[in-house]
Scaffold this motif. Sequence first.
Motif, PDB file in Angstrom:
ATOM      1  N   ALA A   1       0.733  -1.175   0.044  1.00 29.02           N
ATOM      2  CA  ALA A   1       0.011   0.004   0.075  1.00 29.02           C
ATOM      3  C   ALA A   1       0.787   1.229   0.024  1.00 29.02           C
ATOM      4  O   ALA A   1       0.570   2.133  -0.654  1.00 29.02           O
ATOM      5  N   GLY A   2       1.838   1.307   0.696  1.00 31.62           N
ATOM      6  CA  GLY A   2       2.751   2.430   0.968  1.00 31.62           C
ATOM      7  C   GLY A   2       3.701   2.619  -0.363  1.00 31.62           C
ATOM      8  O   GLY A   2       3.921   3.981  -0.552  1.00 31.62           O
ATOM      9  N   ALA A   3       3.966   1.607  -0.620  1.00 34.30           N
ATOM     10  CA  ALA A   3       5.243   1.751  -1.984  1.00 34.30           C
ATOM     11  C   ALA A   3       5.076   0.718  -2.747  1.00 34.30           C
ATOM     12  O   ALA A   3       6.199  -0.061  -3.157  1.00 34.30           O
ATOM     13  N   PRO A   4       3.738   0.513  -3.302  1.00 35.96           N
ATOM     14  CA  PRO A   4       3.641  -0.700  -4.436  1.00 35.96           C
ATOM     15  C   PRO A   4       4.406  -0.301  -5.535  1.00 35.96           C
ATOM     16  O   PRO A   4       4.988  -1.487  -6.425  1.00 35.96           O
ATOM     17  N   HIS A   5       4.846   0.711  -5.937  1.00 35.21           N
ATOM     18  CA  HIS A   5       5.811   1.005  -7.204  1.00 35.21           C
ATOM     19  C   HIS A   5       7.208   0.650  -7.098  1.00 35.21           C
ATOM     20  O   HIS A   5       7.755   0.336  -7.991  1.00 35.21           O
ATOM     21  N   ALA A   6       7.496   0.491  -5.785  1.00 37.06           N
ATOM     22  CA  ALA A   6       8.832  -0.162  -5.482  1.00 37.06           C
ATOM     23  C   ALA A   6       8.953  -1.774  -5.809  1.00 37.06           C
ATOM     24  O   ALA A   6      10.142  -2.234  -5.731  1.00 37.06           O
ATOM     25  N   GLY A   7       7.695  -2.183  -5.998  1.00 38.54           N
ATOM     26  CA  GLY A   7       7.660  -3.606  -5.744  1.00 38.54           C
ATOM     27  C   GLY A   7       7.652  -4.360  -7.175  1.00 38.54           C
ATOM     28  O   GLY A   7       7.135  -3.607  -7.919  1.00 38.54           O
ATOM     29  N   ARG A   8       8.293  -5.455  -7.141  1.00 40.22           N
ATOM     30  CA  ARG A   8       7.961  -6.230  -8.490  1.00 40.22           C
ATOM     31  C   ARG A   8       7.257  -7.862  -7.849  1.00 40.22           C
ATOM     32  O   ARG A   8       8.283  -8.518  -7.264  1.00 40.22           O
ATOM     33  N   SER A   9       6.128  -7.943  -8.366  1.00 39.84           N
ATOM     34  CA  SER A   9       5.656  -9.211  -7.663  1.00 39.84           C
ATOM     35  C   SER A   9       5.971 -10.630  -8.378  1.00 39.84           C
ATOM     36  O   SER A   9       5.460 -10.726  -9.562  1.00 39.84           O
ATOM     37  N   ALA A  10       6.485 -11.323  -7.480  1.00 36.57           N
ATOM     38  CA  ALA A  10       6.661 -12.709  -8.123  1.00 36.57           C
ATOM     39  C   ALA A  10       5.187 -13.467  -8.143  1.00 36.57           C
ATOM     40  O   ALA A  10       4.963 -14.303  -9.255  1.00 36.57           O
ATOM     41  N   LEU A  11       4.466 -13.185  -7.452  1.00 35.01           N
ATOM     42  CA  LEU A  11       3.133 -13.733  -7.542  1.00 35.01           C
ATOM     43  C   LEU A  11       2.316 -13.235  -8.672  1.00 35.01           C
ATOM     44  O   LEU A  11       1.659 -14.263  -9.531  1.00 35.01           O
ATOM     45  N   ASP A  12       2.674 -12.135  -9.073  1.00 33.12           N
ATOM     46  CA  ASP A  12       1.758 -11.474 -10.365  1.00 33.12           C
ATOM     47  C   ASP A  12       2.354 -12.489 -11.585  1.00 33.12           C
ATOM     48  O   ASP A  12       1.582 -12.868 -12.298  1.00 33.12           O
ATOM     49  N   ALA A  13       3.743 -12.677 -11.572  1.00 27.31           N
ATOM     50  CA  ALA A  13       4.300 -13.279 -12.528  1.00 27.31           C
ATOM     51  C   ALA A  13       4.010 -14.798 -12.625  1.00 27.31           C
ATOM     52  O   ALA A  13       3.538 -15.470 -13.835  1.00 27.31           O
ATOM     53  N   VAL A  14       3.718 -15.450 -11.330  1.00 24.30           N
ATOM     54  CA  VAL A  14       3.097 -16.716 -11.502  1.00 24.30           C
ATOM     55  C   VAL A  14       1.626 -17.010 -12.071  1.00 24.30           C
ATOM     56  O   VAL A  14       1.214 -17.470 -12.971  1.00 24.30           O
ATOM     57  N   GLU A  15       0.805 -15.662 -11.651  1.00 21.70           N
ATOM     58  CA  GLU A  15      -0.704 -15.763 -12.149  1.00 21.70           C
ATOM     59  C   GLU A  15      -0.666 -15.440 -13.678  1.00 21.70           C
ATOM     60  O   GLU A  15      -1.400 -15.981 -14.449  1.00 21.70           O
ATOM     61  N   ILE A  16       0.146 -14.671 -14.202  1.00 21.67           N
ATOM     62  CA  ILE A  16       0.202 -14.492 -15.828  1.00 21.67           C
ATOM     63  C   ILE A  16       0.721 -15.460 -16.450  1.00 21.67           C
ATOM     64  O   ILE A  16       0.213 -15.653 -17.381  1.00 21.67           O
ATOM     65  N   MET A  17       1.620 -16.259 -15.711  1.00 22.33           N
ATOM     66  CA  MET A  17       2.010 -17.398 -16.704  1.00 22.33           C
ATOM     67  C   MET A  17       1.259 -18.468 -16.654  1.00 22.33           C
ATOM     68  O   MET A  17       0.744 -19.213 -17.718  1.00 22.33           O
ATOM     69  N   ASN A  18       0.267 -18.339 -15.543  1.00 24.06           N
ATOM     70  CA  ASN A  18      -0.646 -19.556 -15.327  1.00 24.06           C
ATOM     71  C   ASN A  18      -1.981 -19.108 -16.497  1.00 24.06           C
ATOM     72  O   ASN A  18      -2.525 -20.047 -17.111  1.00 24.06           O
ATOM     73  N   ILE A  19      -2.166 -17.947 -16.462  1.00 26.15           N
ATOM     74  CA  ILE A  19      -3.172 -17.289 -17.543  1.00 26.15           C
ATOM     75  C   ILE A  19      -2.870 -17.596 -18.833  1.00 26.15           C
ATOM     76  O   ILE A  19      -3.351 -18.347 -19.981  1.00 26.15           O
ATOM     77  N   GLY A  20      -1.466 -17.437 -19.223  1.00 30.13           N
ATOM     78  CA  GLY A  20      -0.632 -17.818 -20.602  1.00 30.13           C
ATOM     79  C   GLY A  20      -0.917 -19.412 -20.756  1.00 30.13           C
ATOM     80  O   GLY A  20      -1.262 -19.892 -22.008  1.00 30.13           O
ATOM     81  N   SER A  21      -0.737 -20.412 -19.892  1.00 31.35           N
ATOM     82  CA  SER A  21      -0.622 -21.640 -19.923  1.00 31.35           C
ATOM     83  C   SER A  21      -2.159 -22.076 -20.393  1.00 31.35           C
ATOM     84  O   SER A  21      -2.561 -23.143 -21.107  1.00 31.35           O
ATOM     85  N   ASN A  22      -3.353 -21.370 -19.623  1.00 27.22           N
ATOM     86  CA  ASN A  22      -4.558 -21.896 -19.786  1.00 27.22           C
ATOM     87  C   ASN A  22      -4.953 -21.380 -21.192  1.00 27.22           C
ATOM     88  O   ASN A  22      -5.911 -22.231 -21.732  1.00 27.22           O
ATOM     89  N   TYR A  23      -4.749 -20.267 -21.746  1.00 28.15           N
ATOM     90  CA  TYR A  23      -4.911 -19.999 -23.078  1.00 28.15           C
ATOM     91  C   TYR A  23      -4.266 -20.960 -24.057  1.00 28.15           C
ATOM     92  O   TYR A  23      -4.895 -21.407 -24.959  1.00 28.15           O
ATOM     93  N   LEU A  24      -2.906 -21.492 -23.527  1.00 29.56           N
ATOM     94  CA  LEU A  24      -2.546 -22.465 -24.407  1.00 29.56           C
ATOM     95  C   LEU A  24      -2.933 -23.659 -24.517  1.00 29.56           C
ATOM     96  O   LEU A  24      -3.032 -24.375 -25.693  1.00 29.56           O
ATOM     97  N   ARG A  25      -3.904 -23.967 -23.593  1.00 28.69           N
ATOM     98  CA  ARG A  25      -4.585 -25.310 -23.732  1.00 28.69           C
ATOM     99  C   ARG A  25      -5.472 -25.562 -24.970  1.00 28.69           C
ATOM    100  O   ARG A  25      -5.759 -26.631 -25.380  1.00 28.69           O
ATOM    101  N   GLU A  26      -5.920 -24.358 -25.608  1.00 26.60           N
ATOM    102  CA  GLU A  26      -6.538 -24.713 -26.668  1.00 26.60           C
ATOM    103  C   GLU A  26      -5.717 -24.924 -27.918  1.00 26.60           C
ATOM    104  O   GLU A  26      -6.242 -25.603 -29.069  1.00 26.60           O
ATOM    105  N   HIS A  27      -4.711 -24.741 -27.986  1.00 29.96           N
ATOM    106  CA  HIS A  27      -3.831 -25.010 -29.106  1.00 29.96           C
ATOM    107  C   HIS A  27      -2.502 -26.158 -28.739  1.00 29.96           C
ATOM    108  O   HIS A  27      -1.441 -25.988 -29.406  1.00 29.96           O
ATOM    109  N   ILE A  28      -3.075 -27.178 -28.037  1.00 29.14           N
ATOM    110  CA  ILE A  28      -2.236 -28.336 -28.075  1.00 29.14           C
ATOM    111  C   ILE A  28      -3.026 -29.684 -28.267  1.00 29.14           C
ATOM    112  O   ILE A  28      -4.152 -29.635 -28.621  1.00 29.14           O
ATOM    113  N   LEU A  29      -2.295 -30.754 -28.551  1.00 25.95           N
ATOM    114  CA  LEU A  29      -2.895 -31.763 -29.089  1.00 25.95           C
ATOM    115  C   LEU A  29      -3.957 -32.562 -28.129  1.00 25.95           C
ATOM    116  O   LEU A  29      -3.908 -32.524 -26.950  1.00 25.95           O
TER     117      LEU A  29
END
Length: 471
Positions: free
Chosen positions: A198-226
């Motif tokens: 809350a006090g300094a979010p601009h100073a952070g880089r969220s590893a959890l955000d990265a995990v969630e974005i990766m999972n979103i990408g993988s979920n979209y990938l499901r449509e394009h696999i065998l």
Amino acid sequence: MSKTDVVEWLNEHEQFFTDMAKDIWEHPQLAYEETHAVGLQIAALQNAGFTVTKNAGGSETAFIAEFGSGSPVIGILGEYDALPGLSQTVSPVREEIVANGPGHGCGHNLLGTAGVAAVIALKEKMAEESLTGTIRYYGCPAEEVLSGKTFMAREGVFDDLDCALTWHPGTANMTSNFSMQAMVSIKFHFSGIAAHAAGAPHAGRSALDAVEIMNIGSNYLREHILDGSRIHYVITNGGFAPNVVPDASTVWYYIRAATKEQVDELLERVKKCADGAAIMTETTVRSEILAFAYETLPNDTLNGLMLKNMEENPLFFTEEEKQFASEVIASIDPSIVATSKQRIAAFTDDLLPTVNIDDQRMKGVSIGGSTDVGDVSWITPVGQVMTTCAPVGVQAHSWQATACYGSSIGFKGMHLAAKTMALTLYDLLEDHSLIDEAKQEFAKTSAVKLYEPGIPADVMPPNQVRQLIHE
């Protein structure tokens, strides 16, 4: 000696192996921690005159028990690890023994015990007919995390086998004509920068955000696999508090497909999802492979021989066992039960099947689920059957399965598997041409690729990692 003598010996010692399976069921231990089962099995094998080699392939709970000398060399593959969260009494209702504790929801208390029974039964009779050859029981840990046999295979412990046999608890007596999927188990570790959310979010880089974005990408990938491929994941570390930008987060993936080559390709695409997520969130990512198992390669010669021996020992269930089965099934979604029944409807409609099934429709079919037996099946011919240890409709890795695999239903299926493997061992030692036929088939079906361990050379069994940490 006749094959009848082998069956009679197993019948006479049935209670001993029932007690062993029950003891392992009552003391479930997770992958690489299976000291109780290993202790019981090694003691029984050593008392029977087997020479035991411990720490096979570098795993503390892996071992090899051997009897005889010379060729042929035939292996029996055993397993004994449990699953987390499946503690359950022998009851048709959900009733944990230990809250959130482990349980044998895949029946490995039965799987390994049947193998021990089979090799001891045959050893007791080998000298009487001067049967030449070597029989081995492979105590294989950590099948549930798909890496026990992969470490053993990487170290070459299966390389001199002429063939191998195994089985798995199931809901019907049948040959494993199908192929189970190849699979990689991999963790992605993201690193970022912690900050006050809350006090300094601009100073952070969220590893959890990265995990969630990766999972979103993988979920979209499901449509394009065998078709039939699978991508599963769980977030094992998502941070510690909402008001702290997580500087570390981990997601654990299982990636499956019909062949190892398809898994290799899919893994590279999932890695790109991870790399893209790291770029988008200004974090970094590293990956850690935990297991990499091949698809299974069936051997019709050995499967057919095992089926023949299974047919010589009819399976019977009591009215009490049938009633228990009905009560267990009542706890499962009827649509799930109906789907399971459809798979064997052409052969039987029994809730506890006693017929023996050789389903030719399954040849060449890749089914969901994976096993590290796959690695062994690309090194040497492997025969595999399943036996009725639970009613049709019970799903593996469920509390209902745990209940059945600790019951007399499970034990009866286990004894049938022990007889099937022991009699098949006898046939193979008596008639070496059967092994030659299995090898010829293997040479043709395995010619499409050379086995190379999928698990990287720098990945060690967990016990070795622990030793390095303590050193």
